[in-house]
Design a protein around this motif. Structure first.
Motif, PDB file in Angstrom:
ATOM      1  N   UNK A  83       7.981   2.656   3.169  1.00  0.00           N
ATOM      2  CA  UNK A  83       8.499   3.096   4.476  1.00  0.00           C
ATOM      3  C   UNK A  83       7.449   3.712   5.408  1.00  0.00           C
ATOM      4  N   UNK A  84       6.325   4.193   4.842  1.00  0.00           N
ATOM      5  CA  UNK A  84       5.338   4.861   5.706  1.00  0.00           C
ATOM      6  C   UNK A  84       4.065   4.040   5.865  1.00  0.00           C
ATOM      7  N   UNK A  85       4.097   2.831   5.378  1.00  0.00           N
ATOM      8  CA  UNK A  85       2.870   2.090   5.149  1.00  0.00           C
ATOM      9  C   UNK A  85       2.588   1.097   6.272  1.00  0.00           C
ATOM     10  N   UNK A  86       1.371   1.180   6.844  1.00  0.00           N
ATOM     11  CA  UNK A  86       0.959   0.230   7.888  1.00  0.00           C
ATOM     12  C   UNK A  86      -0.382  -0.378   7.485  1.00  0.00           C
ATOM     13  N   UNK A  87      -0.400  -1.692   7.430  1.00  0.00           N
ATOM     14  CA  UNK A  87      -1.624  -2.400   7.036  1.00  0.00           C
ATOM     15  C   UNK A  87      -2.219  -3.064   8.276  1.00  0.00           C
ATOM     16  N   UNK A  88      -3.468  -2.778   8.533  1.00  0.00           N
ATOM     17  CA  UNK A  88      -4.180  -3.411   9.663  1.00  0.00           C
ATOM     18  C   UNK A  88      -5.068  -4.509   9.115  1.00  0.00           C
ATOM     19  N   UNK A  89      -4.862  -5.701   9.647  1.00  0.00           N
ATOM     20  CA  UNK A  89      -5.422  -6.896   9.012  1.00  0.00           C
ATOM     21  C   UNK A  89      -6.266  -7.706   9.998  1.00  0.00           C
ATOM     22  N   UNK A  90      -7.414  -8.183   9.557  1.00  0.00           N
ATOM     23  CA  UNK A  90      -8.240  -8.994  10.459  1.00  0.00           C
ATOM     24  C   UNK A  90      -7.576 -10.318  10.804  1.00  0.00           C
ATOM     25  N   UNK A 102      14.876   2.000   7.949  1.00  0.00           N
ATOM     26  CA  UNK A 102      13.422   1.992   8.071  1.00  0.00           C
ATOM     27  C   UNK A 102      12.750   2.933   7.073  1.00  0.00           C
ATOM     28  N   UNK A 103      13.459   3.968   6.693  1.00  0.00           N
ATOM     29  CA  UNK A 103      12.925   4.901   5.689  1.00  0.00           C
ATOM     30  C   UNK A 103      13.235   4.437   4.272  1.00  0.00           C
ATOM     31  N   UNK A 106       3.728  14.520  -3.829  1.00  0.00           N
ATOM     32  CA  UNK A 106       2.482  14.510  -3.056  1.00  0.00           C
ATOM     33  C   UNK A 106       2.576  13.491  -1.933  1.00  0.00           C
ATOM     34  N   UNK A 107       3.183  12.347  -2.232  1.00  0.00           N
ATOM     35  CA  UNK A 107       3.304  11.312  -1.202  1.00  0.00           C
ATOM     36  C   UNK A 107       4.205  11.771  -0.072  1.00  0.00           C
ATOM     37  N   UNK A 108       5.157  12.621  -0.408  1.00  0.00           N
ATOM     38  CA  UNK A 108       6.065  13.099   0.632  1.00  0.00           C
ATOM     39  C   UNK A 108       5.345  13.972   1.648  1.00  0.00           C
ATOM     40  N   UNK A 109       4.190  14.490   1.249  1.00  0.00           N
ATOM     41  CA  UNK A 109       3.416  15.300   2.188  1.00  0.00           C
ATOM     42  C   UNK A 109       2.732  14.427   3.235  1.00  0.00           C
ATOM     43  N   UNK A 110       2.668  13.135   2.979  1.00  0.00           N
ATOM     44  CA  UNK A 110       2.008  12.230   3.907  1.00  0.00           C
ATOM     45  C   UNK A 110       3.021  11.687   4.900  1.00  0.00           C
ATOM     46  N   UNK A 111       2.623  11.653   6.167  1.00  0.00           N
ATOM     47  CA  UNK A 111       3.526  11.118   7.178  1.00  0.00           C
ATOM     48  C   UNK A 111       3.301   9.634   7.407  1.00  0.00           C
ATOM     49  N   UNK A 112       2.026   9.259   7.329  1.00  0.00           N
ATOM     50  CA  UNK A 112       1.690   7.853   7.549  1.00  0.00           C
ATOM     51  C   UNK A 112       0.637   7.425   6.531  1.00  0.00           C
ATOM     52  N   UNK A 113       0.752   6.184   6.078  1.00  0.00           N
ATOM     53  CA  UNK A 113      -0.271   5.625   5.188  1.00  0.00           C
ATOM     54  C   UNK A 113      -0.815   4.396   5.901  1.00  0.00           C
ATOM     55  N   UNK A 114      -2.067   4.471   6.296  1.00  0.00           N
ATOM     56  CA  UNK A 114      -2.689   3.381   7.064  1.00  0.00           C
ATOM     57  C   UNK A 114      -3.788   2.782   6.213  1.00  0.00           C
ATOM     58  N   UNK A 115      -3.776   1.481   6.118  1.00  0.00           N
ATOM     59  CA  UNK A 115      -4.786   0.793   5.315  1.00  0.00           C
ATOM     60  C   UNK A 115      -5.519  -0.234   6.168  1.00  0.00           C
ATOM     61  N   UNK A 116      -6.847  -0.123   6.156  1.00  0.00           N
ATOM     62  CA  UNK A 116      -7.681  -1.127   6.839  1.00  0.00           C
ATOM     63  C   UNK A 116      -8.023  -2.183   5.800  1.00  0.00           C
ATOM     64  N   UNK A 117      -7.366  -3.306   5.901  1.00  0.00           N
ATOM     65  CA  UNK A 117      -7.544  -4.338   4.882  1.00  0.00           C
ATOM     66  C   UNK A 117      -8.767  -5.192   5.208  1.00  0.00           C
TER      67      UNK A 117
END
Lengths: 193, 274
Positions: free
Chosen positions: A120-127, B128-129, A89-100
């Motif tokens: 590898x797909x994870x981006x955390x946006x942080x205040x 990166x992957x 299921x996670x492979x179906x996701x291209x990007x994982x973005x989290x608003x922390x």
């Protein structure tokens, strides 16, 4: 302002910002944005019970304005949390973005930082306001999964619907498209058949 | 004492006669010989991966040169896709350099000499992957080797760090494989794991709007002064100016007396994308 007005204002700022780029870049962006509907983004952040949840909804809407598909964990395959998801299921996701921007989301950030399949797909946006706190230091120094101005933003300004965060997130999603395109072109270069 | 015994002695492995170590293939220190051995290793790995997981696979290297081989990169991907398993790779990274995608890329360019930007991009994409686990060791080890399938070893003789032609052996020995595997695991504990985000971030910068803008600006003018280029970037909000050094590191742009020009690779890069 109502949500639609905020989204229109953000879109206008995002497009206006990028209008300062070379015209060939704008043409290139137009081309690659035709593929944005092929990109699925999981957007984490404050849940429905949080007063900050509407901000997460706004980020979803601005991404959808550029035709990206955006899902919330609550809606993802029965609503269970991301950590329990099967790898397929996670492979179906291209990007994982989290608003922390809430305690729950910050905990998710720490938890996901351990998950090999997500990182590898994870981006955390942080205040920026909380950069000296434990969570940020743990994510940046211990897990090294965060760092750099491109994932920091002013939460105070975001609460007033400032465009810094939406510009950065939309930019991230478009950069992902651009990188996928570059990979494809390199593949053609190295395997012309 | 022959070269193999000398090399094993460097790893504190003595009494070769008492060990069952079969030499499957040997290459003297010449380029063609080395290429043939690496080809054989790749073929062996591929055939094993087709059937089963090849045990724990670790490269204990100087400059992670295995990743410059596109065939080996494909093998790493196959291992990951088919068996959800990864190569661990240890490489020497001097402690004087701070760990960042940019610094690692710069260091790679120094040690890999003729690497093309597209190969470099693909290597960073793999990292990166998270398809290969990469570990930075602050001390340069004398002997480099790879272990896989619980019995195979690719062993290299002691050589100058920047010299990539050396004596190489493919060996078969469960004992030696285990010993070197344990040795590599100890080194991993002393090394720093390099998070995939370092490489992702660097690659994203190369394919970003700002990178393209920079390259098109330079293309338009033939050569452009630093101030003019930076001033064009000032107009773009939340713009990452570390793009410019990254483009230089990748060999797409060069700077002489404060003027930026495109390299031949930079021109090819633009042609590829547009």
């Amino acid at each position: 302002m109502n949500p639609e007005e905020i989204i229109e204002e953000w879109k206008s700022e995002i497009d206006g910002n990028f209008n300062n780029l070379h015209k060939k870049v704008l043409n290139y962006r137009k081309q690659i944005l035709k593929k944005s509907k092929d990109i699925t983004i999981w957007l984490g952040g404050p849940g429905k019970g949080s007063e900050l949840h509407p901000l997460r909804e706004l980020i979803r809407k601005i991404l959808e304005k550029y035709n990206f598909e955006v899902i919330f964990s609550e809606e993802f395959q029965g609503g269970a949390d991301l950590a329990s998801k099967e790898e397929e299921e996670l492979q179906a996701l291209d990007l994982i973005i989290l608003l922390s921007i809430s305690p729950g989301a910050s905990s998710e950030a720490i938890e996901f930082a351990h998950l090999d399949k997500i990182r590898p797909k994870f981006w955390i946006y942080f205040p920026r306001e909380f950069r000296d706190g434990y969570t940020y230091r743990s994510l940046s120094e211990k897990h090294r999964i965060i760092g750099g101005e491109d994932t920091l933003f002013s939460l105070e300004n975001f609460k007033k619907f400032d465009s810094e965060l939406p510009i950065k997130i939309v930019n991230r999603a478009i950069s992902h498209l651009s990188k996928m395109n570059l990979k494809k072109q390199i593949c053609k270069l190295t395997n012309p058949s | 004492m022959d070269a193999l015994e000398r090399t094993l002695k460097e790893l504190s492995i003595k009494r070769l006669d008492n060990l069952k170590i079969e030499v499957i293939r040997y290459s003297p220190a010449d380029e063609q010989g080395n290429k043939k051995i690496y080809k054989q290793v790749n073929e062996t790995l591929l055939s094993i991966i087709e059937e089963r997981k090849p045990g724990e696979c670790i490269h204990m290297t100087g400059e992670m040169r295995a990743l410059t081989d596109p065939v080996h990169r494909e093998i790493c991907k196959k291992l990951f896709d088919r068996h959800k398993s990864k190569f661990d790779m240890i490489f020497y990274y001097p402690s004087k350099y701070e760990i960042s995608g940019q610094n690692i890329a710069k260091y790679n360019r120094e040690v890999w000499e003729d690497i093309s930007w597209s190969d470099h991009f693909q290597i960073f994409d793999l990292l990166g992957d998270g398809i290969v686990n990469l570990y930075a060791l602050p001390t340069l080890k004398k002997i480099h080797y790879s272990v896989f399938d619980d019995k195979y070893i690719l062993l290299q003789s002691h050589h100058d760090h920047m010299e990539h032609i050396k004596e190489v052996w493919i060996l078969e020995s469960k004992f030696l494989n285990k010993k070197l595997l344990d040795n590599a695991k100890d080194l991993i504990k002393k090394a720093e794991y390099l998070q995939p985000i370092l490489f992702r971030r660097f690659n994203l910068s190369i394919s970003s709007d700002i990178a393209l803008h920079t390259l098109f600006m330079i293309e338009d003018e033939g050569k452009i002064k630093r101030e003019k280029l930076l001033s064009s970037l000032e107009k773009v909000k939340w713009c990452d100016k570390s793009i410019i050094p990254n483009l230089i590191i990748m060999g797409l742009v060069q700077v002489t007396n404060d003027f930026f020009t495109l390299t031949e690779e930079g021109n090819k890069f633009l042609k590829l994308l547009t």
